[in-house]
Structures are given as structure tokens and as C-alpha cells.
Scaffold this motif. Sequence first.
Motif, PDB file in Angstrom:
ATOM      1  N   TYR B 234       5.417  11.843  -5.950  1.00 20.34           N
ATOM      2  CA  TYR B 234       5.628  11.175  -4.652  1.00 20.34           C
ATOM      3  C   TYR B 234       4.312  11.066  -3.876  1.00 20.34           C
ATOM      4  O   TYR B 234       4.013  10.038  -3.265  1.00 20.34           O
ATOM      5  CB  TYR B 234       6.589  11.994  -3.783  1.00 20.34           C
ATOM      6  CG  TYR B 234       8.044  11.629  -3.869  1.00 20.34           C
ATOM      7  CD1 TYR B 234       8.510  10.431  -3.333  1.00 20.34           C
ATOM      8  CD2 TYR B 234       8.963  12.489  -4.436  1.00 20.34           C
ATOM      9  CE1 TYR B 234       9.863  10.114  -3.376  1.00 20.34           C
ATOM     10  CE2 TYR B 234      10.322  12.183  -4.489  1.00 20.34           C
ATOM     11  CZ  TYR B 234      10.765  10.988  -3.958  1.00 20.34           C
ATOM     12  OH  TYR B 234      12.092  10.678  -3.998  1.00 20.34           O
ATOM     13  N   CYS B 238       2.652   7.649  -2.730  1.00 20.49           N
ATOM     14  CA  CYS B 238       2.505   7.327  -1.296  1.00 20.49           C
ATOM     15  C   CYS B 238       1.043   7.029  -0.958  1.00 20.49           C
ATOM     16  O   CYS B 238       0.755   6.102  -0.204  1.00 20.49           O
ATOM     17  CB  CYS B 238       2.979   8.489  -0.423  1.00 20.49           C
ATOM     18  SG  CYS B 238       4.758   8.608  -0.286  1.00 20.49           S
ATOM     19  N   LEU B 400       7.566   6.992   3.279  1.00 17.26           N
ATOM     20  CA  LEU B 400       8.389   6.975   2.063  1.00 17.26           C
ATOM     21  C   LEU B 400       9.228   5.707   2.004  1.00 17.26           C
ATOM     22  O   LEU B 400       9.363   5.084   0.945  1.00 17.26           O
ATOM     23  CB  LEU B 400       9.299   8.212   2.029  1.00 17.26           C
ATOM     24  CG  LEU B 400       8.619   9.538   1.699  1.00 17.26           C
ATOM     25  CD1 LEU B 400       9.536  10.709   2.044  1.00 17.26           C
ATOM     26  CD2 LEU B 400       8.240   9.591   0.220  1.00 17.26           C
ATOM     27  N   LYS B 427      14.449   5.614   0.517  1.00 13.66           N
ATOM     28  CA  LYS B 427      13.087   6.118   0.622  1.00 13.66           C
ATOM     29  C   LYS B 427      12.708   7.016  -0.563  1.00 13.66           C
ATOM     30  O   LYS B 427      11.588   7.487  -0.647  1.00 13.66           O
ATOM     31  CB  LYS B 427      12.860   6.832   1.958  1.00 13.66           C
ATOM     32  CG  LYS B 427      13.560   8.141   2.170  1.00 13.66           C
ATOM     33  CD  LYS B 427      13.276   8.610   3.613  1.00 13.66           C
ATOM     34  CE  LYS B 427      13.364  10.112   3.759  1.00 13.66           C
ATOM     35  NZ  LYS B 427      13.135  10.552   5.148  1.00 13.66           N
ATOM     36  N   THR B 428      13.644   7.235  -1.454  1.00  8.64           N
ATOM     37  CA  THR B 428      13.369   8.111  -2.594  1.00  8.64           C
ATOM     38  C   THR B 428      12.998   7.284  -3.828  1.00  8.64           C
ATOM     39  O   THR B 428      13.153   6.075  -3.842  1.00  8.64           O
ATOM     40  CB  THR B 428      14.597   8.969  -2.960  1.00  8.64           C
ATOM     41  OG1 THR B 428      15.519   8.167  -3.694  1.00  8.64           O
ATOM     42  CG2 THR B 428      15.269   9.515  -1.729  1.00  8.64           C
TER      43      THR B 428
END
Lengths: 569, 569
Positions: B234, B238, B400, B427-428
Motif C-alpha cells: 500500500y 500510494c 487511499l 479505498k482498499t
Amino acid sequence: MAEKDDERTQEICTGAAICSVFTKLIKGFLHRDNTISEEDDMPAGKDALKGRSESLEAPDNIIGEESRNSFDFETAYARDLLPARNAPATTTLFLTKVVEILCDYVRKTYDRSEKVVDFHHPQDLKKFLDLEIPDERPETLEKILESCRETLKYGVKTGHPRFFNQLSSGMDVISLAGEWLTATANTNMFTYEIAPVFIVMEEMILKKMREIIGFPAKSGDGIFSPGGAISNLYAVNCARYKFVPDVKKKGLREAPKLVMYISEHSHYSLKRAAAIVGIGTDNVYAVKCDERGKMIPSDLERKIQIAKSKGETPFFVSASGGSTVYGAFDPLHDLADICQRHKMWLHVDCAWGGGVLLSKKYRKRLDGIERADSVTWNPHKLMGVILQCSCLLLKESNLLQRCNSMCADYLFQQDKNYDVSYDTGDKTIQCGRHVDVFKLWLMWRAKATVGFEAQINKCFDLAHYMTDKLKAREGFEMVVDEPELTNVCFWYLPPSIRDLPDGPDKRDRLAQVAPVVKARMMDRGMTMIGYQPLGDNVNFFRMVISNPAATTADIDYMIEEIERLGQDL
Amino acid sequence: MAEKDDERTQEICTGAAICSVFTKLIKGFLHRDNTISEEDDMPAGKDALKGRSESLEAPDNIIGEESRNSFDFETAYARDLLPARNAPATTTLFLTKVVEILCDYVRKTYDRSEKVVDFHHPQDLKKFLDLEIPDERPETLEKILESCRETLKYGVKTGHPRFFNQLSSGMDVISLAGEWLTATANTNMFTYEIAPVFIVMEEMILKKMREIIGFPAKSGDGIFSPGGAISNLYAVNCARYKFVPDVKKKGLREAPKLVMYISEHSHYSLKRAAAIVGIGTDNVYAVKCDERGKMIPSDLERKIQIAKSKGETPFFVSASGGSTVYGAFDPLHDLADICQRHKMWLHVDCAWGGGVLLSKKYRKRLDGIERADSVTWNPHKLMGVILQCSCLLLKESNLLQRCNSMCADYLFQQDKNYDVSYDTGDKTIQCGRHVDVFKLWLMWRAKATVGFEAQINKCFDLAHYMTDKLKAREGFEMVVDEPELTNVCFWYLPPSIRDLPDGPDKRDRLAQVAPVVKARMMDRGMTMIGYQPLGDNVNFFRMVISNPAATTADIDYMIEEIERLGQDL
């Protein structure tokens, strides 16, 4: 009736069925009291001791006193549980209390007089729930038990026979037991060393699933992953590695321009996988579907030709085996022919529909799946396993290892005393990995393949029942005339718009029906269904039947509930 | 002693403490019998019925018969549990039996006279365990219970006070209860609609963790993910989005050549993240560490200059907050200065060491963490939460969502009846997402921040105790002289090589000590420790102390066990 039940309950306890279980349980704990803890040096915040009654100093003695009816959780704290000195009986009592709360929830889940949800808006929930996390003062065990009760009270009963909101529903008791055991075992799938039994179970189940798909018996690969989106990410990543192995080291800047194909109705996680792996969503082409939501092979062929003519490199096609909204199955043989011709990777995302492979009657929906290179199949959907349980299955051996391996010596030593090919950590994109296999393995043992077949066939029967009923009923209109899976997609047209001429006005008004009905349904809380727009179709309901506890009466209830809540719109 | 325990046990049951709990439990079930199931149309494989005794047709009556001492699981099947007709009491009895097995395992976990592991090689395990998955004949409930017992018997007791093999260990009872509840709630974090309580808990806990890090109070972002490797993925994703937002759509082929920095001792998942996102492992530069395993800032600065001179685009530095092997903390302020100067993203991977933030005494180890852009922090490691529980925390709000959103209408409808900003699914990088927050929230409630502080300080105390002991003892040599975290890395030199002159021969022989000692240790099964080589250091032991149940006596035991098993080498 209540009195009669009380009598029966009394019989049960004096009959000693339950008591004997718990006598053994507590006996087991007390038996070894002295060997449990060599020293009581477990520190705790000094405030943790405040308010404890004197008598709690030796909680296990108290339990034995006839004068006390039950242990006093109001003056006990987490520090009174294991590994504290002499705490095994207290620990059992506490866990027993928790299980009492959980079993009560299991009972309510199957009780149609109970609400599916007691809905509150986020701001309200935050106001009346005590969610505070203390810095200085631990909560008592009684407060902890209360937190458990409250959490369940305001949750959603996803196993309720009238919950039709999601692809995953139901509450399989064996699978639940399996997940409790998994939590208790509290281990990690990365090495055989610390998860020996689970590792051999995973190998065995993945092999069985590949056999069911029809992959060659002696080869193949696979992994349990945290959900279908991650399984799909694995598939894209493996395919990319297979086509351009150098990408692992050199990245995509020097690679050919890879492009991939999904259908208009594919799960969004495939597009996101393209974003994550650096291919980019612009390089994901959406192939048109027919009116039933099935990918049109000729459109795929056409789009591959166009890409090739632009110098792009088509490498990956994802077919749906039960699309998320319509439940459509793409024509796998046709797509496999195209992939074969163009030397492309065929992925079948049957996260949702994979379970049909276990049904002799419905497995033909996935004819051709044996020609795929990779398959996503989530037992936590149609098969009803407790969340999460998702698998990626691959035709080629050893591909995950080659694609993902980083050879971290500190974790995957090659000079261990056992066959380290059983260590799965280096083939995953995770490091630590939750044990997701046990609950599936246990459930499969308990119901056998025929049991899965029966429960899946039952869901199909219910979907057919509902389809027939909706077609015959005024005010309902099917979005997909004959569902291929257990998704039933339909509109409800209140009397006020039923006879309007087709056109933008009718469509606009129809689009607002589902959200209002759903909001009212949430307020009543007796059942749940999802809705969404799709392509040119404005908001429609999507009923999903994956809970074998549902009955025709529950289907009737849903239809009537929608009418009741929407007829004035 | 045994007789005395029997008496006490008898008291407990006649004292009605336990019975009253279960009387209530069963009463609850019987109370609503008639509303549970409207029809018994649950199909089952026809063989499932074979061998069922006549009397099982109405199992709930049987339980009430005084003549029967316990329910006969040998003739009952999964189909006799809920949602079957009249099955609530059978279901409770079955789950109670399962919990009996689990509580027995909890007790054994804390019992030092029990083995940590009863080790068998994969081929042997497959031979003597009954792992078969039936196609036609379901197993009885008795067999299912037996499967649970066997699975635990041959598993590894990761909560045993003498298990020092992994960064995650221990068995926190409150957290365990939390995970049992999570399994029972069986829901999914993607929408507020089906996980309202868990969603607000997650928001609250993430906010609290950001505050503890020292991020600005009113902004920030975060997510619970399936493990530290995914949290690190992640972070890379990002950061890449932040620097080149276009990558999401257009992919990396048209992007500048992004390069990233880790240390020699960084967790391998960061390199793998680079492979997954299409940056490629060649574009991950390893910065040198000092002898304690801490990244050398001047080497980072130098390598950034070199990259820039080649036209590359340095964008991301990952610092370790407790490295995996040595437990080293990188100098965050120095690294933050460099990142500020070069406008790079600073990630702190404190998956392992994040817990020190809760200790007033040790949080200075992470001084400067508030200057990071992202932080990986796994409560399932130093904080002892049941697996899995990992968080990514971000300084910037809403990142995210922008990075990962695919706007799937069918799942994340914008016209719902509640504030849809509470839906976390878009957002995942997952779709469905397991509820990992509850077990942490419950544990935090139960022990307060001071409780975490106390247990973490205790682990440090034990690491210091061990370090002092090893330094004073003949035949042991430290790899890192003063551990910064609770990893204690050391060699054991058997007498035969103790006095050899330094050189390749001694090194080669030393390298073989740890694997042999470990293999013998697994065979005895009374304790577990890991080993690995690192850089120029040949195989050494890595003791990890993260289980608050461990004591100084357990440390002593480990040292003596290594001597006992290795002195003849």
C-alpha cells in the motif's frame, strides 16, 4: 410453552449432558494448576488493581465456593486471565461467557422473528455506543462482555435467512467452529515449521480443487489469499511474469506495452490490479456483453486485432464465471480458442460462481474452465464458508514461486531439517498469511462434496422459484430474463409509474425507487437486498441467494416487503 | 491432588456457576423453537442419512432424557445442526464440545510441561493424519470433533511461553475472544451497511494510532490490511500515485524512471512490492547499515545523488522501525531530513517495532516517526494481538481513496441512505476485507494503553536479562552487542570450535551449529527459536521475545537447551 421449555431445560441440566462437558472442562484446568505459571511477574498498569475486591486475590477458590452463584466479572480484569497465576479456571469461565453470547447470536441469526439489522447512522452509533479506548484504566471483564453483546446487537446478521444483500451470506456452524479453532491455533502459513497440519491441508485442498476444475492431475499451483481481489491480482501478476519475466527485475518501463481484456461486467478488481501492477487502467479494454451479461467473443477478437495493429501486446483475458451483478457466465470455450490463437493468458474469475463445479447439474455453466491458465474461486461465496476463504488456482507448476520469490534467507532457510518446498511464504505476495484453509477443510469433511452440491442446488431452486414468481407478478420486471446463477435482478415499479410511457421521465423515477425502498427496508430491519445501476439499466434490485437456510417463504417475504415499502412511490 | 481437584470440580457444578450459564444458554435456544425454521427443506446427500439412529429424528428431545448422559455425536451429522429443524440445542451442544477442545488447548498452551510442538515430517504427517475429503459420505460430528483435536495436537503452540520462533507469539485471551466474535459476526469491511460497528471502530482506532505516531490530529488516512507485506505494498503504491498520479491510468511505461531505497536489513516485502507495482527489483537500492543494523544516512544521500546523476527519479525511502533480524531502528530524523531535501516519500516500516510507541520508556526509539508520510504497524506482533492485525497509516487525508478508487457503482452506490464516506471498500486494494479491528479494540479496552506498555516493557526486560546472561556465559557470543528491540541475536560455539582460530574453517563449522541444534530442538519439542545468516554473519540464533507469558526461567531454559543439544557438535 415457556414453562414447558423451562422444565425441559431443567431436565437437560440435571440430565447432566451439559454439565458433564463442563465438569471435564474445568477439571482439565484445575488438574495442572501448579505447572501453569512459574512466577506471577505479569505486570499491569497500577490502576488495573484499583477496585478489585479482596476476595479476588485467588479467583479460582471463589469459583468453588457453594455460597457464590457465579464469578464476579465486575471486579475482574484481563490481568486475572491466563497467563496470570492460577487463572485457568477464570479463563475458562470468561471464555464460556463469551461463547454464551456467541451462541445466543447464532440462535438469533436463525430466528426469523429477529431483525436482520438494527440500523443507525454513523454519527448516532458513535454517540450511543461506548467505544472509548482507555489509556489509564482498563475496563472490567463485565464491561468487555458487555462490549461483545453491544457489538453484535448493532451488527448485521449476515447469516439470517432473510439477508440477501451480498454474495457471501449464511452461517455454517462447522465452518464457524473451524474459524474459532483457527483463531485459537493463532499461527501463520509462511512456513511448514509453525503450521505443519494447515500446510498439508492446503496442499491437499488446492490439489482437489484443481482436479475439480479439470486441470492436469500431476501439475499445477495455487494459494489461499485474502479475498477475490487479491486472487485476481495474483493472476495478473503471474501472467505478466509469464510473458515478460524480466519485469520482476527491470520493471515495466522497458517492457512491451501490455494490454489486457475484461468484460463490461467484470469485477472492478481486475482493473484495479492493472493499476497496481503498473499497466494502467487505460490499457484495460472492456469487451462488450450481450443482454444477459455474457462477453461477446467477436468483440474481444476485434479489440485484440486493433491493439495489435497499434503495436500493443495483448496478454491477458479475464472471463467471469458468474458475474457480480447478473451472475453471467462468459463463453469459456470461445474465449479459450481466441486466447490459444493469440497466445494469451486466460483467467477465469469465478470467485462468485466457482461453487457450481460441485454440482453435477450446473457445472456445465463453467464448461471450458479446464482450458484456463488461472482461476479465482472463493469458497466463502457460493459454498458458504465463513469469511475469508479465496483461492487462486494455476495450471502451471511452480509459477507463484518463480514470480514472487525474493529468497529471504532469514525466513526461508534452505538448511532446515525438513523438505522446505513445503514453506509457502516465498510464493505469496504476503509474508505472514492467515490460515484460511481449515474452516473449508472441516466443512468439506462434514458435508462431503454431495453436501455442497445439495446446498448449491437448493440456492438455484430458490432463484428459479423467485424468477417465476416475479414474472407472474404485476409491478415487477426482470432485468435478466433467465438468471444463470442465483442472482435475481429485477425492478419494482410502483403503481404510479407502472403505466407511464417508456422514456427518460419513467427511467428517472424508476431510478429512485430502489434507494428509497432500501432505506425504508434498513429502517424496518427485517430483510436486506442490494441494488445498483448497470450500463443503461437504472437502479434495480439484485437478490443474491447463497444462504442454504433461506426458504421459499423468505423469498415471498422479500417480494412482499418491497411492495409494502414501495407501493406509495 | 487429583482427588482434591475432583471435589472442587464437583463443587463448581453443584455450586451452579457453570450450570447456570449453560442453563440460560440452552433455555434461550429452546425458547423460540417454533420460530427457528419454517420448513425443513434442507437437502443433504442421501448417504448423509445412513447410520443415523431412529432416535436422532428429534435430537432436542433426546437431550432432555435423563437416561442419556450425553448427546451421541457418533450418529449425528452436520445436517443435524442449524439451520435444520429443531436444531438449536444440538448446535449449542456441538459448539460447546468444540469450545471444550479449544479451552483444553488454551490450558495446554500455558502449561510448560506440555510440548511446544510434536514435530513430524510432511510425508509422515500425511500418512497418519486422516485428512481425506469425502465426496459421497459426510463424516459424523464425532469425527469432526476428532479432527479438531488432531489438528491441534500436531500444531505448534505459538502462545507457549517457550515459543520464541517468530515475531508474533503469545495467546491473549481477550483478543482470542474478539476473534471468535469476529468469526461469528462473519461480515465484511467494504461497506458501512453490513459492518456498521466495525467501521466506526476502525475509524476510531486508526485515528488513535495516528495520534500516537504524532501525525496532525485533524487529517490522515489509514487501513487495516492482511499483514505487513500488504501494508508495505500500500505504501509503495500510494507514494507512486502521489508522485505520478497518471500511473494509475497510463501505467509506468510513460513515467519517469522511479527508484526507491531500502536498507540492507529491510524486510523483503518492500523489494517484492517494487516487483509487483512494476518498478522492478533492480530499481530498489539497498543502503548500507552499520554494525548494529541501522541504515547509514550518508550512504543513502550518496546513492540518491548517483541516481539523480543518471537521470533516475528517487521517490521513496523505507526506514525500519525494528528490523526483522536485529531489531534495529533506523535514524528517522536524519532520513527525514534527506527526504525533505530531495522531496521524497518517507515510509517507516515498524510492523515489528510499532508497539514501542506505547511505552514511555522506549518510544524514543522511533523519534522522528511523526515526520514520515506512511507507517506500517502490526499490532499482531509486539502488541500480541491474534493474527492477523496490520495497519497502514498515512499523514495525508483521502490518499487511499484517490489512489485505489475504481468507483464500482454496483457496490458503492452514492445514493444510499447514509453517509457513504464510511464505505471503505473503494479505498482498499481488496474488495471483501476481513474484520481485523475488533480483536485489537477489545484488547485495548481490556488492558488500556498502560497494559500494553507494561507487557512491552516486560519483553524488553527479558531481552536485557538474556543479553546480560549470554554475555557472561562461556560459549555464547553476541551478534549485536546491545539489542535495540527484543530480538536477541547470538551464536552458540560448542567446545570443539570455541578455541579455533578465526577463519573460514571456524565459520563453516559455526554455520552448521544452529541448523543441527534447531533440528534436535524440534524433535524434543520443548522450545523453539529461529536462526538465519545475515550478510557476512553465518547462521546465528535469533531469539524473539514478544510473549508476555515468558519469564526469566524460560530464558534460562532456552540457553540450557541450546547447550544441551549443541555441546557435542
